[in-house]
Design a protein around this motif. Structure first.
Motif, PDB file in Angstrom:
ATOM      1  N   GLU A 272     -38.331   1.741 -29.924  1.00 39.27           N
ATOM      2  CA  GLU A 272     -38.724   3.149 -29.836  1.00 39.27           C
ATOM      3  C   GLU A 272     -38.322   3.729 -28.473  1.00 39.27           C
ATOM      4  O   GLU A 272     -37.910   4.892 -28.376  1.00 39.27           O
TER       5      GLU A 272
ATOM      6  N   THR B 126     -43.710   5.458 -25.375  1.00 39.14           N
ATOM      7  CA  THR B 126     -42.776   4.564 -24.674  1.00 39.14           C
ATOM      8  C   THR B 126     -41.871   5.323 -23.708  1.00 39.14           C
ATOM      9  O   THR B 126     -41.384   4.744 -22.723  1.00 39.14           O
TER      10      THR B 126
ATOM     11  N   THR C  61     -52.179   4.751 -32.699  1.00 45.77           N
ATOM     12  CA  THR C  61     -51.850   3.971 -31.521  1.00 45.77           C
ATOM     13  C   THR C  61     -50.736   2.963 -31.815  1.00 45.77           C
ATOM     14  O   THR C  61     -50.499   2.592 -32.966  1.00 45.77           O
ATOM     15  N   LEU C  62     -50.080   2.505 -30.771  1.00 46.22           N
ATOM     16  CA  LEU C  62     -48.992   1.544 -30.901  1.00 46.22           C
ATOM     17  C   LEU C  62     -49.548   0.202 -31.366  1.00 46.22           C
ATOM     18  O   LEU C  62     -50.325  -0.437 -30.664  1.00 46.22           O
TER      19      LEU C  62
ATOM     20  N   ALA D 223     -41.600  -1.729 -29.765  1.00 45.59           N
ATOM     21  CA  ALA D 223     -41.898  -0.725 -28.737  1.00 45.59           C
ATOM     22  C   ALA D 223     -40.647  -0.425 -27.911  1.00 45.59           C
ATOM     23  O   ALA D 223     -40.351   0.738 -27.607  1.00 45.59           O
TER      24      ALA D 223
ATOM     25  N   ASN E 101     -45.144   9.697 -32.157  1.00 48.25           N
ATOM     26  CA  ASN E 101     -46.084   9.382 -31.090  1.00 48.25           C
ATOM     27  C   ASN E 101     -45.637   8.154 -30.297  1.00 48.25           C
ATOM     28  O   ASN E 101     -45.765   8.103 -29.066  1.00 48.25           O
ATOM     29  N   TRP E 102     -45.083   7.165 -31.006  1.00 50.98           N
ATOM     30  CA  TRP E 102     -44.609   5.966 -30.305  1.00 50.98           C
ATOM     31  C   TRP E 102     -43.387   6.274 -29.444  1.00 50.98           C
ATOM     32  O   TRP E 102     -43.212   5.690 -28.368  1.00 50.98           O
TER      33      TRP E 102
ATOM     34  N   TRP F 239     -48.701   1.231 -22.517  1.00 52.60           N
ATOM     35  CA  TRP F 239     -48.256   1.405 -23.905  1.00 52.60           C
ATOM     36  C   TRP F 239     -49.325   1.012 -24.913  1.00 52.60           C
ATOM     37  O   TRP F 239     -49.555   1.729 -25.882  1.00 52.60           O
ATOM     38  N   TYR F 240     -49.955  -0.115 -24.704  1.00 56.07           N
ATOM     39  CA  TYR F 240     -50.918  -0.625 -25.686  1.00 56.07           C
ATOM     40  C   TYR F 240     -52.355  -0.208 -25.371  1.00 56.07           C
ATOM     41  O   TYR F 240     -53.290  -0.703 -25.994  1.00 56.07           O
TER      42      TYR F 240
ATOM     43  N   HIS G 272     -44.475   7.412 -35.668  1.00 58.88           N
ATOM     44  CA  HIS G 272     -43.283   7.031 -34.903  1.00 58.88           C
ATOM     45  C   HIS G 272     -42.919   8.073 -33.847  1.00 58.88           C
ATOM     46  O   HIS G 272     -42.376   7.709 -32.790  1.00 58.88           O
TER      47      HIS G 272
END
Length: 523
Positions: free
Chosen positions: A72, A44, A61-62, A69, A39-40, A52-53, A37
């Motif tokens: 976050e 974002t 990774t997300l 997203a 990292n997310w 993002w993806y 989380h």
């Protein structure tokens, strides 16, 4: 709808008490989900939406839907006032004191949604005329939800945001119990775009809304009155679902990134099981495969060099080939899952029984998906335990099944907290929650003796020696180095028996309704 109950006096005390406990847990162990989380937050906050993806600096990774997203993203604009460095994508495994404080506080803060949802659920329960608060179904339900042991350790020690999302689920269920179906549908559509694990129970929502909302009346024998179908209501539901989905995925469709987003959401290369922890049918299947392979080698029927080398209890998440039994494909798990929930869906369609029948179907869909789904996480058991709490306070049979499922399911979460410092915490918290569950549900049902049969009680009692063996005896043996998977295998295997039994008991209760005798009367 149940008669309204008075919550203003004691509900805030329950919520404040558990919030204080959550604050005390801030400095406990946190899992890799903490870094996930963080990292997310960084992704974002620091990168444009178009990346993002695609971002993969970190292995975490997300892989949640777009609404999460954006959740976050919103949190990240508060996080920057705590520690800007946590929002740098390259700062892998960053966990400064300010970062820990922010992430822990963020989970506690958004649990306000769960508190509100739990309060709304309590309002749908028919309270009895007993003046003592401890003997009121609404009070018992509030404690079972707000002080749920699984949520406490998964969110506030292990680290996740399940309380926030379960709050939206429970609020959606409460709205359906209050006949506010469009609100319930809207909340569930939002939930699906926050975390796609709730697809497990989407069939229950679809059948319930189609049968009990789009069809406005029944024949005298309870069958469908086809002429009562409301196109307007169907369009209203469709508009809600499509609008929410378009708002969520629309920007990524416009950028031509839908395939990339979906590949993150549904990574089928992760394998059948999640390190043996989820106590479901596939855990039993894998245990049988391992036992047969060992037996085959002992009898010299199998060549040890030809057996699959991967260990499904070593934390690996890649595809896995079984040694003796046929390997299971994602399609096979889908077929098994559909077959396991089909009776519940058919019953909801043919014999609609209002919101409580819907809740029962939700629980069965959650359990069926847990039992037979692909790469199921052990935490998914909460998707069945929490809604079942609503039924447990109104039915003796459901109370019995709840005690079996919650005790077994909660114990199966123990391997999440494997550090010695957290051992007394998880044992104490589960012990308190379990004792309250048994005593309060017994009081509600006015039953002398126990709610469980002697065999059921004996099975649950077996969790005590299992815990002693796994936590105290096993580390002193040579098996710790030669068979590191043994505690997880024993825990998931033993708990899988209890979860399977509870699943069958729920179906038995559904298909023999005379067994589900409600004890709670409206005022």
């Amino acid at each position: 709808m149940a008669a309204p109950c008075e919550l203003s006096g004691w509900f805030p005390a329950i919520a404040i008490g558990v919030t204080f406990l959550k604050c005390l847990l801030m400095n406990t162990y946190h899992s890799t989900d903490f870094e996930v989380h963080r990292n997310w937050l960084a992704i974002t906050h620091s990168l444009p939406v178009s990346k993002w993806y695609f971002e993969e600096t970190s292995e975490w990774t997300l892989d949640y839907p777009p609404f999460f997203a954006w959740f976050e993203y919103i949190l990240s604009h508060v996080a920057k006032y705590f520690d800007q460095d946590m929002l740098v994508v390259q700062n892998l495994n960053y966990a400064s004191p300010a970062t820990i404080l922010f992430q822990r506080l963020s989970v506690i803060f958004v649990d306000v949604v769960f508190f509100y949802a739990a309060q709304e659920c309590c309002k749908t329960v028919a309270d009895n005329k007993v003046k003592e608060v401890l003997a009121k179904p609404s009070f018992v339900l509030a404690v079972l939800l707000v002080w749920n042991f699984g949520l406490l350790i998964v969110d506030h020690i292990h680290f996740q945001y399940n309380g926030f999302m379960f709050g939206i689920l429970l609020l959606s269920i409460a709205r359906h119990c209050q006949n506010r179906h469009l609100e319930g549908a809207l909340l569930f559509a939002v939930l699906l775009n926050l975390k796609h694990i709730y697809l497990y129970i989407a069939p229950a929502y679809g059948i319930f809304l189609l049968r009990s909302y789009c069809f406005t009346s029944n024949n005298k024998d309870g069958s469908i009155q086809w002429r009562s179908f409301s196109v307007v209501r169907l369009i209203a539901l469709g508009t809600i679902v499509l609008s929410v989905t378009a708002l969520s995925f629309g920007p990524f469709i416009a950028m031509g990134q839908l395939p990339q987003v979906l590949s993150r959401l549904f990574p089928f290369k992760r394998g059948l099981c999640h390190a043996y922890w989820a106590p479901n049918m596939w855990a039993l299947y894998n245990i049988a495969d391992k036992a047969l392979s060992i037996l085959g080698v002992k009898l010299k029927v199998l060549d040890v060099d030809a057996l699959a080398k991967a260990s499904m209890t070593g934390g690996l998440v890649q595809e896995f080939q079984h040694s003796v039994l046929p390997s299971v494909s994602p399609l096979a798990t889908l077929v098994c899952t559909v077959l396991s929930i089909m009776p519940a869906l058919l019953h909801l369609w043919l014999r609609p029984g209002g919101a409580r029948s819907f809740v029962r179907c939700v629980v069965l869909c959650a359990l069926g998906s847990f039992m037979f789904g692909w790469h199921v996480h052990e935490k998914a058991i909460l998707l069945a335990i929490l809604p079942l709490s609503l039924l447990a306070v109104e039915s003796q049979e459901d109370a019995r099944i709840f005690l079996l499922l919650s005790t077994t399911g909660h114990y199966s979460l123990f391997p999440l907290l494997f550090t010695p410092q957290e051992l007394p915490i998880k044992v104490l918290l589960m012990g308190i929650f379990t004792l309250f569950s048994f005593s309060s549900l017994k009081t509600l049902n006015g039953k002398e003796g126990g709610l469980l049969s002697s065999m059921e009680g004996l099975y649950l009692a077996g969790l005590l020696p299992l815990e002693v063996l796994c936590e105290w005896v096993y580390p002193l043996t040579a098996w710790q180095s030669s068979m590191p998977f043994l505690p997880l295998l024993a825990t998931s295997g033993y708990c899988a028996l209890g979860v399977t039994y509870s699943f069958i008991a729920l179906y038995r209760s559904l298909l023999t309704p005379h067994r589900t005798k409600h004890k709670v009367k409206s005022q």
